[in-house]
Design a protein around this motif. Structure first.
Motif, short mmCIF file in Angstrom:
data_model
loop_
_atom_site.label_atom_id
_atom_site.label_comp_id
_atom_site.label_asym_id
_atom_site.label_seq_id
_atom_site.Cartn_x
_atom_site.Cartn_y
_atom_site.Cartn_z
N GLY A 83 -23.87 -25.09 -10.74
CA GLY A 83 -23.02 -23.94 -10.51
C GLY A 83 -23.28 -22.76 -11.42
N ALA A 84 -24.10 -22.97 -12.46
CA ALA A 84 -24.36 -21.89 -13.42
C ALA A 84 -25.10 -20.71 -12.80
CB ALA A 84 -25.15 -22.43 -14.60
N ARG A 85 -25.88 -20.97 -11.76
CA ARG A 85 -26.67 -19.90 -11.14
C ARG A 85 -25.77 -18.82 -10.53
NH1 ARG A 85 -32.08 -21.91 -8.12
NH2 ARG A 85 -32.08 -23.08 -10.06
N ALA A 86 -24.71 -19.23 -9.88
CA ALA A 86 -23.78 -18.27 -9.31
C ALA A 86 -23.10 -17.45 -10.40
CB ALA A 86 -22.73 -18.99 -8.46
N GLU A 87 -22.84 -18.09 -11.55
CA GLU A 87 -22.19 -17.37 -12.63
C GLU A 87 -23.11 -16.34 -13.27
OE1 GLU A 87 -19.75 -19.50 -15.32
OE2 GLU A 87 -19.31 -21.11 -13.91
N VAL A 88 -24.42 -16.60 -13.24
CA VAL A 88 -25.38 -15.60 -13.71
C VAL A 88 -25.31 -14.37 -12.82
CG1 VAL A 88 -27.84 -15.05 -13.93
CG2 VAL A 88 -26.96 -17.22 -14.82
N MET A 89 -25.24 -14.58 -11.51
CA MET A 89 -25.15 -13.46 -10.57
C MET A 89 -23.90 -12.63 -10.82
SD MET A 89 -26.44 -15.51 -7.17
CE MET A 89 -26.63 -14.08 -6.11
N ALA A 90 -22.78 -13.31 -11.09
CA ALA A 90 -21.54 -12.60 -11.38
C ALA A 90 -21.66 -11.82 -12.69
CB ALA A 90 -20.38 -13.59 -11.45
N MET A 91 -22.34 -12.40 -13.68
CA MET A 91 -22.51 -11.73 -14.96
C MET A 91 -23.33 -10.45 -14.81
SD MET A 91 -24.28 -13.19 -18.47
CE MET A 91 -25.95 -13.13 -17.79
#
Length: 355
Positions: free
Chosen positions: A208-216
């Motif tokens: 799930g970290a990949r989606a959080e990178v996009m949000a960042m």
């Protein structure tokens, strides 16, 4: 043995699948790397042609699966839908209770082939569009982008998607792979083992970290704001998404490739915006944590892959399920290895103190 499926040297930044360096493997089609992981050796030309033909022949999902997708809650992350549909389609597999090597291989082909179709169909239906049937003339990566968009991707986009699947395919006993092996160790069926992997991959500390990178990246908003953003996060002792790894103490070799690919996409599209935000973020993190404090905090697999998804117009809700499209071949390789052992995995409770 499982250690031969992949090998990591976290100090030197080396990753190998079946003793072949990842930098060599990204020059191959995904199908060849999938074959390598599952069969233990690279295919010859005819073996690859036969394997690819089997995969392309199993891409379609049945009407019942499409009907279940239509009943999903479209406000959820696509991983919830994916785990549900993979479990659902298992009941239609004629080999569901055949745990012979031949039966498991037939199930493996179907899982690898159908998971991209499930993800794409969910995305289309969630956005009020009809699913696009798979195109058997296209590669694994090109076909996935085609099913999402309804139009064929550029050669570069297709190549980047293939490489994304390869770089995501395997990584030793990470959390999702271990959970798949635990399920397989009970001699449960391959679908159950893959669903275990999907449920584990969903967590924000794993896939799930990949989606959080996009949000960042969206939160930073401009390359000029990246330094301020990082410094404020560090002052609050908050995590910078996409940096650091439990194994790598140097630059993640997958991250190196993803950075190169993200720059290629940015240049091809004539839009350096997201790449420059990412590069400015990386530069600040390395200056503050690596150079000043000596901490081995470098970009991991999620950081520049998140940038790539921005350039491919992939929404964050799909990010983790796309990770699963690549990773399923690795899970299956580990499950096959576990089936051969015929020994249940049963750790002692005191081992939890080491986690």
């Amino acid at each position: 043995m499982s250690k031969n499926i992949s090998f990591i040297d976290g100090l030197e930044g080396i990753l190998k699948y079946r003793e072949i360096d990842i930098n060599q493997l990204v020059e191959l089609p995904y199908d060849a790397v999938s074959y390598l992981l599952i069969m233990g050796e690279l295919p010859g030309d005819q073996e690859l042609a036969d394997y690819s033909a089997r995969l392309r022949g199993e891409r379609e999902i049945n009407r019942e699966a499409i009907d279940v997708i239509r009943m999903c809650n479209f406000n959820i992350d696509s991983m919830e839908a994916l785990r549900t549909i993979v479990s659902f389609i298992s009941q239609f597999d004629p080999d569901i209770n055949d745990n012979s090597p031949e039966g498991n291989m037939r199930k493996a082909i179907r899982l690898i082939a159908k998971i991209p179709t499930i993800v794409a169909a969910y995305h289309r239906i969630a956005n009020g569009k009809e699913p696009v049937p798979p195109d058997p003339s296209l590669s694994h990566g090109a076909n996935f982008l085609y099913m999402i968009r309804g139009s064929k991707p550029s050669d570069l986009e297709a190549e980047v998607m293939e490489k994304d699947f390869i770089l995501s395919a395997e990584h030793e006993l990470n959390a999702s792979t271990f959970s798949s092996r635990v399920t397989a160790s009970t001699l449960s069926d391959l679908y159950s083992a893959v669903v275990s992997g999907l449920c584990t991959l969903k967590g924000p500390l794993h896939g799930g970290a990949r989606a959080e990178v996009m949000a960042m990246i969206d939160e930073i908003s401009s390359p000029e704001d990246a330094e301020k953003y990082v410094l404020e996060k560090l002052a609050k002792k908050e995590k910078i998404m996409g940096f650091g790894h439990r194994v790598y103490k140097t630059y993640d070799p997958r991250g190196v490739v993803f950075k190169q690919l993200s720059r290629q996409l940015a240049e091809a599209k004539g839009n350096m915006y997201w790449y420059e935000i990412a590069e400015a973020t990386e530069r600040t993190v390395i200056r503050e944590l690596v150079e000043k404090k000596g901490k081995p905090i470098y970009p991991n697999v999620d950081f520049y892959s998140g940038v790539i998804y921005k350039y491919l117009d992939i929404p964050p809700k799909l990010a983790t399920s796309i990770f699963a499209i690549g990773r399923v071949s690795g899970w299956i390789a580990h499950c096959f290895d576990q089936y051969e052992k015929k020994k249940i995995i049963r750790p002692r409770a005191f081992m939890l103190d080491e986690c």
